[in-house]
Design a protein around this motif. Structure first.
Motif, mmCIF file in Angstrom:
data_model
loop_
_atom_site.group_PDB
_atom_site.id
_atom_site.type_symbol
_atom_site.label_atom_id
_atom_site.label_comp_id
_atom_site.label_asym_id
_atom_site.label_seq_id
_atom_site.Cartn_x
_atom_site.Cartn_y
_atom_site.Cartn_z
ATOM 1 N N MET A 1 32.934 -51.950 -13.933
ATOM 2 C CA MET A 1 33.308 -50.857 -13.041
ATOM 3 C C MET A 1 32.092 -50.374 -12.270
ATOM 4 S SD MET A 1 35.679 -48.969 -15.805
ATOM 5 C CE MET A 1 35.946 -47.459 -14.908
ATOM 6 N N SER A 2 32.358 -49.725 -11.145
ATOM 7 C CA SER A 2 31.274 -49.139 -10.355
ATOM 8 C C SER A 2 31.567 -47.656 -10.194
ATOM 9 C CB SER A 2 31.199 -49.826 -8.993
ATOM 10 O OG SER A 2 30.165 -49.247 -8.236
ATOM 11 N N LEU A 3 30.594 -46.823 -10.534
ATOM 12 C CA LEU A 3 30.817 -45.374 -10.558
ATOM 13 C C LEU A 3 30.238 -44.688 -9.330
ATOM 14 C CD1 LEU A 3 29.911 -44.416 -14.232
ATOM 15 C CD2 LEU A 3 32.032 -45.353 -13.340
ATOM 16 N N GLU A 4 30.724 -43.464 -9.130
ATOM 17 C CA GLU A 4 30.154 -42.585 -8.112
ATOM 18 C C GLU A 4 29.829 -41.268 -8.776
ATOM 19 O OE1 GLU A 4 33.237 -42.065 -5.227
ATOM 20 O OE2 GLU A 4 32.433 -43.668 -3.980
ATOM 21 N N ASN A 5 28.756 -40.641 -8.360
ATOM 22 C CA ASN A 5 28.441 -39.275 -8.769
ATOM 23 C C ASN A 5 27.648 -38.644 -7.639
ATOM 24 O OD1 ASN A 5 29.502 -38.159 -11.055
ATOM 25 N ND2 ASN A 5 27.805 -38.661 -12.408
ATOM 26 N N ARG A 6 27.551 -37.323 -7.657
ATOM 27 C CA ARG A 6 26.702 -36.697 -6.649
ATOM 28 C C ARG A 6 25.268 -37.164 -6.861
ATOM 29 N NH1 ARG A 6 27.445 -31.651 -3.817
ATOM 30 N NH2 ARG A 6 25.498 -30.907 -2.916
ATOM 31 N N MET A 7 24.610 -37.539 -5.778
ATOM 32 C CA MET A 7 23.228 -38.038 -5.865
ATOM 33 C C MET A 7 22.383 -37.429 -4.773
ATOM 34 S SD MET A 7 23.914 -42.078 -6.335
ATOM 35 C CE MET A 7 24.992 -42.669 -7.649
ATOM 36 N N LYS A 8 21.103 -37.374 -5.026
ATOM 37 C CA LYS A 8 20.159 -36.973 -3.993
ATOM 38 C C LYS A 8 19.103 -38.058 -3.824
ATOM 39 C CE LYS A 8 21.707 -32.976 -2.638
ATOM 40 N NZ LYS A 8 21.820 -32.495 -1.256
ATOM 41 N N CYS A 9 18.301 -38.290 -4.883
ATOM 42 C CA CYS A 9 17.162 -39.182 -4.717
ATOM 43 C C CYS A 9 17.567 -40.657 -4.699
ATOM 44 C CB CYS A 9 16.125 -38.927 -5.809
ATOM 45 S SG CYS A 9 16.637 -39.496 -7.440
ATOM 46 N N ARG B 1 20.665 -35.431 -11.379
ATOM 47 C CA ARG B 1 22.025 -34.864 -11.394
ATOM 48 C C ARG B 1 23.114 -35.868 -11.720
ATOM 49 N NH1 ARG B 1 21.772 -31.832 -6.959
ATOM 50 N NH2 ARG B 1 19.566 -32.305 -7.097
ATOM 51 N N CYS B 2 22.878 -37.153 -11.553
ATOM 52 C CA CYS B 2 23.997 -38.102 -11.623
ATOM 53 C C CYS B 2 24.145 -38.723 -13.000
ATOM 54 C CB CYS B 2 23.824 -39.191 -10.563
ATOM 55 S SG CYS B 2 22.446 -40.304 -10.909
ATOM 56 N N ASN B 3 23.515 -38.133 -14.015
ATOM 57 C CA ASN B 3 23.532 -38.779 -15.325
ATOM 58 C C ASN B 3 24.907 -38.719 -15.990
ATOM 59 O OD1 ASN B 3 23.097 -35.876 -15.802
ATOM 60 N ND2 ASN B 3 23.075 -36.498 -17.938
ATOM 61 N N LEU C 1 27.105 -26.607 -8.067
ATOM 62 C CA LEU C 1 26.829 -27.488 -6.925
ATOM 63 C C LEU C 1 25.981 -28.695 -7.302
ATOM 64 C CD1 LEU C 1 25.830 -25.633 -3.626
ATOM 65 C CD2 LEU C 1 27.235 -27.659 -3.888
ATOM 66 N N PHE C 2 25.265 -28.567 -8.383
ATOM 67 C CA PHE C 2 24.355 -29.628 -8.820
ATOM 68 C C PHE C 2 25.078 -30.970 -8.943
ATOM 69 C CE2 PHE C 2 21.761 -31.556 -12.388
ATOM 70 C CZ PHE C 2 20.576 -31.654 -11.691
ATOM 71 N N SER C 3 26.318 -30.926 -9.401
ATOM 72 C CA SER C 3 27.024 -32.191 -9.659
ATOM 73 C C SER C 3 28.366 -32.291 -8.927
ATOM 74 C CB SER C 3 27.240 -32.371 -11.176
ATOM 75 O OG SER C 3 27.842 -31.204 -11.718
ATOM 76 N N LEU C 4 28.643 -31.358 -8.012
ATOM 77 C CA LEU C 4 29.945 -31.341 -7.319
ATOM 78 C C LEU C 4 30.101 -32.537 -6.376
ATOM 79 C CD1 LEU C 4 32.519 -29.562 -6.730
ATOM 80 C CD2 LEU C 4 31.227 -28.642 -4.788
ATOM 81 N N HIS C 5 31.214 -33.243 -6.509
ATOM 82 C CA HIS C 5 31.488 -34.374 -5.622
ATOM 83 C C HIS C 5 32.007 -33.879 -4.269
ATOM 84 C CE1 HIS C 5 32.092 -37.817 -8.794
ATOM 85 N NE2 HIS C 5 31.087 -37.040 -9.105
ATOM 86 N N GLY C 6 31.896 -34.736 -3.272
ATOM 87 C CA GLY C 6 32.452 -34.427 -1.955
ATOM 88 C C GLY C 6 33.951 -34.194 -2.001
ATOM 89 N N SER C 7 34.616 -34.852 -2.944
ATOM 90 C CA SER C 7 36.075 -34.740 -3.060
ATOM 91 C C SER C 7 36.509 -33.394 -3.631
ATOM 92 C CB SER C 7 36.593 -35.843 -3.985
ATOM 93 O OG SER C 7 36.087 -35.630 -5.297
ATOM 94 N N HIS D 1 35.961 -32.760 -6.826
ATOM 95 C CA HIS D 1 35.903 -33.005 -8.269
ATOM 96 C C HIS D 1 34.496 -32.666 -8.786
ATOM 97 C CE1 HIS D 1 35.966 -35.090 -12.084
ATOM 98 N NE2 HIS D 1 35.028 -35.917 -11.681
ATOM 99 N N ASN D 2 34.433 -32.068 -9.964
ATOM 100 C CA ASN D 2 33.113 -31.801 -10.553
ATOM 101 C C ASN D 2 33.073 -32.299 -11.991
ATOM 102 O OD1 ASN D 2 30.625 -30.874 -11.361
ATOM 103 N ND2 ASN D 2 30.827 -28.914 -10.291
ATOM 104 N N PRO D 3 32.251 -33.337 -12.235
ATOM 105 C CA PRO D 3 32.201 -33.880 -13.594
ATOM 106 C C PRO D 3 31.632 -32.884 -14.611
ATOM 107 C CG PRO D 3 30.616 -35.000 -12.162
ATOM 108 C CD PRO D 3 31.409 -34.072 -11.296
ATOM 109 N N ARG D 4 30.894 -31.889 -14.164
ATOM 110 C CA ARG D 4 30.462 -30.814 -15.066
ATOM 111 C C ARG D 4 30.953 -29.489 -14.479
ATOM 112 N NH1 ARG D 4 25.929 -34.416 -16.069
ATOM 113 N NH2 ARG D 4 24.606 -33.546 -14.441
ATOM 114 N N GLY D 5 32.260 -29.338 -14.523
ATOM 115 C CA GLY D 5 32.896 -28.233 -13.820
ATOM 116 C C GLY D 5 32.931 -26.909 -14.560
ATOM 117 N N THR D 6 32.568 -26.894 -15.837
ATOM 118 C CA THR D 6 32.607 -25.626 -16.573
ATOM 119 C C THR D 6 31.209 -25.251 -17.050
ATOM 120 O OG1 THR D 6 32.926 -26.638 -18.741
ATOM 121 C CG2 THR D 6 34.913 -26.206 -17.450
#
Lengths: 281, 357
Positions: A239-247, A254-256, B283-289, B291-296
């Motif tokens: 699978m290929s994942l997505e997470n919020r990323m910056k660097c 943040r993407c751990n 906001l640290f982990s909020l997705h564009g969609s 969805h937030n994988p660490r939402g709480t």
């Protein structure tokens, strides 16, 4: 060592609507400095940060294949600040790309294997890269059977439609294109959700058969049990994942998903690997 | 290892002499500011060695809260339009005077993140390499100090080039590296102390300081528990119950390194900069969609403790990502205590050392 935050300057070579609703566009970039193209040597499954000065960066999977030379290609969904701006940029504009980032699909392992690609919606970009890579005459003999199950809500939302229909005509790849529904009476392909079509068309599990699954969470949720029922072991489901990323280089934190970083240790993981993580994605 | 005696009457003179080759950074309390902090010292300014226990850690010396990465113009008439340029910055030698041993140990932990086999963050590394760390041993540890149990300690030498020990009328300086020796030379502090006697005096003070530390953490059992067991433990809601996700813990922490990257334009020019960020913020982990994988808030508090006490431990096999400075314990507005969380994690589940019955 070069500054890993500094993007390579690229020019937009071509912008095309990727879906009929225009919510996705495909961008072809050409490197301003030819030597940068060599430095940006990538494999299918990796991603890059697209940089728009004044707005920021976005991590996007590379949709072109390493076998396609002279340009790199990305398909971008309009969702936020950077992507909305990007959608209004035109051929000739200068911007930046940074990468390639992350790991790729495990091509060394996949050689000599049957490959089943299962994709849904917008998550077909690095899968397109993979298919073009495998179908390259120099590479096709390295793989056994290739199956592709790809679906979207309706025909107009399928990415890379012309290529899909071309691949459908070939005898060295088994295409199973599907849509959730359509009112087009001439629709020649499947109708049904991706998990259902997977159940009907995916080849039986085998020690030499690997599935690569990319899609929206709801598709993943219902496709994984189908693959399990078909007998696919978790280390043969990729699978290929997505997470919020910056660097994008494993530093900003943040993407751990547990101790693994999606940007650097991923984005590609096997289901067996993900089972050991908190799956915060 | 060289021991040098610095009379306090020679202290400021030596600092001033070293300014020929070094920029000085040290703890100072500046007019108009509530708190002392580590700042680059002005020409006639000297470090306030009595203010070395700063509320914010000394990490900002190599890792500023805000740092310009690039400058750009979006003026289409400029040949540099949309090209990012790293601005020139001063990476000439800097001496960090009075940094506490736990903060120096923390900088070595940051180094693991910013200087990796695959990538080198040039902003962090260039600043780090410019620095000589002249630390000041802690004689009177705070009640929240638990540094001895984290591999640091009030007299720890980790990450330091020189360790200063305050002997009332003079400092004993233990020179630990070539960089440290070069600084001592530049300051003109060359009077060798009787090495054996000095070592004994330091050892005595060290024992006395360590004896004043009354709290500790144990993480010996955490390494042998699975990430998933700890992640799913039943105490996280309780730990996070009072948390208001203010992020204070991450800002005062010397080992927290997470950052954000932002562009800021004014007219047709702008900067791309790095800012400290915090895993406490949605906001640290909020997705564009959306969805937030660490939402709480529980998920975010758990992320902070799991990162420090488990993920880091598993990833580097070199202890926890905490030096025991106690800042987060003191600054937390709702009294969340990392020592208690560490204990909960260490004790959770079946004891890996217990005999099977």
């Amino acid at each position: 060592m070069q500054n890993p935050y500094e993007p390579y300057p690229v020019r937009i070579d071509e912008v095309t609507d990727a879906t009929e609703d225009k919510s996705l566009k495909t961008f072809r970039f050409v490197f301003e400095n030819p030597e940068d193209e060599e430095k940006f040597s990538y494999r299918a499954g990796q991603f890059a940060e697209l940089s728009v000065t004044g707005l920021g960066e976005i991590p996007i999977g590379i949709a072109s294949s390493p076998t396609e030379k002279g340009f790199v290609m990305f398909t971008v969904f309009r969702v936020g600040k950077v992507t909305s701006y990007l959608h209004n940029m035109t051929a000739g504009d200068l911007m930046g790309i940074r990468g390639p980032l992350g790991n790729c699909y495990p091509w060394d392992l996949l050689e000599g294997k049957n490959i089943v690609i299962i994709g849904g919606g917008f998550a077909f970009t690095t899968l397109r890269s993979s298919i073009v890579y495998m179908l390259d005459p120099a590479n096709r003999p390295k793989f056994k059977d290739i199956h592709v199950i790809y679906g979207a809500r309706n025909p107009g939302l399928l990415l890379y439609r012309d290529e899909l229909y071309d691949w459908e005509q070939r005898d060295d790849i088994h295409m199973h294109i599907t849509v959730d529904g359509t009112d087009d009476p001439d629709w020649k392909y499947n109708t049904g959700f991706v998990p259902t079509i997977t159940e009907q068309k995916a080849p039986a599990a085998d020690k030499d058969t690997y599935a690569i699954v990319c899609g929206p969470p709801i598709m993943i949720k219902f496709t994984l049990p189908v693959l399990e029922t078909l007998g696919y072991p978790h280390d043969q489901i990729i699978m290929s994942l997505e997470n919020r990323m910056k660097c994008g280089i494993g530093m900003c934190g943040r993407c751990n998903i547990g101790k693994e970083l999606v940007c650097k240790d991923g984005p590609v993981f096997t289901l067996a690997q993900l089972n050991h993580t908190p799956r915060e994605y | 290892m060289e021991m040098i005696k610095i009379d306090k009457k020679d202290w400021n003179k030596g600092l001033d002499r070293s300014r020929k080759t070094y920029r000085l950074v040290g703890p100072v309390k500046r007019a108009g500011e509530d708190l002392a902090g580590f700042y680059e010292l002005a020409d006639k300014e000297h470090p306030d060695m009595g203010a070395a226990d700063t509320v914010l850690s000394a990490k900002s010396v190599v890792y500023p809260q805000t740092e310009v990465m690039f400058r750009y113009t979006t003026d289409k008439n400029s040949p540099d339009c949309n090209r990012l340029k790293r601005p020139a910055a001063d990476y000439s030698p800097r001496a960090v005077i009075g940094i506490r041993p736990y903060d120096a140990a923390a900088i070595l932990m940051l180094k693991k993140n910013f200087d990796t086999p695959d990538y080198r963050d040039p902003y962090w590394c260039d600043a780090y390499e410019a620095c000589t760390f002249v630390g000041l041993a802690v004689d009177a540890p705070s009640s929240t100090d638990f540094s001895t149990s984290t591999g640091s300690g009030p007299f720890s030498e980790k990450g330091l080039d020189v360790l200063l020990v305050d002997m009332a009328g003079h400092y004993l300086a233990k020179v630990l590296t070539d960089k440290g020796a070069a600084y001592m030379k530049a300051a003109g502090w060359q009077r060798a102390a009787d090495a054996k006697a000095a070592a004994q005096q330091i050892e005595k003070k060290k024992k006395a300081a360590e004896a004043l530390i009354v709290s500790s953490v144990s993480f010996d059992k955490i390494a042998r528990k699975s990430i998933l067991d700890l992640y799913k433990a039943d105490f996280w809601d309780d730990v996070a119950f009072s948390c208001i996700n203010c992020g204070t813990c991450t800002y005062v922490c010397p080992t927290c390194w997470c950052f954000d990257i932002q562009d800021e334009s004014k007219g047709k020019t702008g900067v791309r900069y790095k800012n400290w960020d915090s895993c406490m913020y949605p906001l640290f982990s909020l997705h564009g969609s959306g969805h937030n994988p660490r939402g709480t808030k529980t998920m975010r508090a758990r992320q902070r403790f799991m990162h420090k006490l488990k993920y880091f431990l598993d990833k580097y096999d070199d202890g926890i990502m905490c030096v025991g400075c106690g800042r987060c314990v003191r600054s937390c507005p709702v009294n969340i205590d990392i020592r208690r969380v560490c204990e909960l994690m260490n004790r959770y589940g079946p004891d890996p050392d217990a005999c099977a019955v």
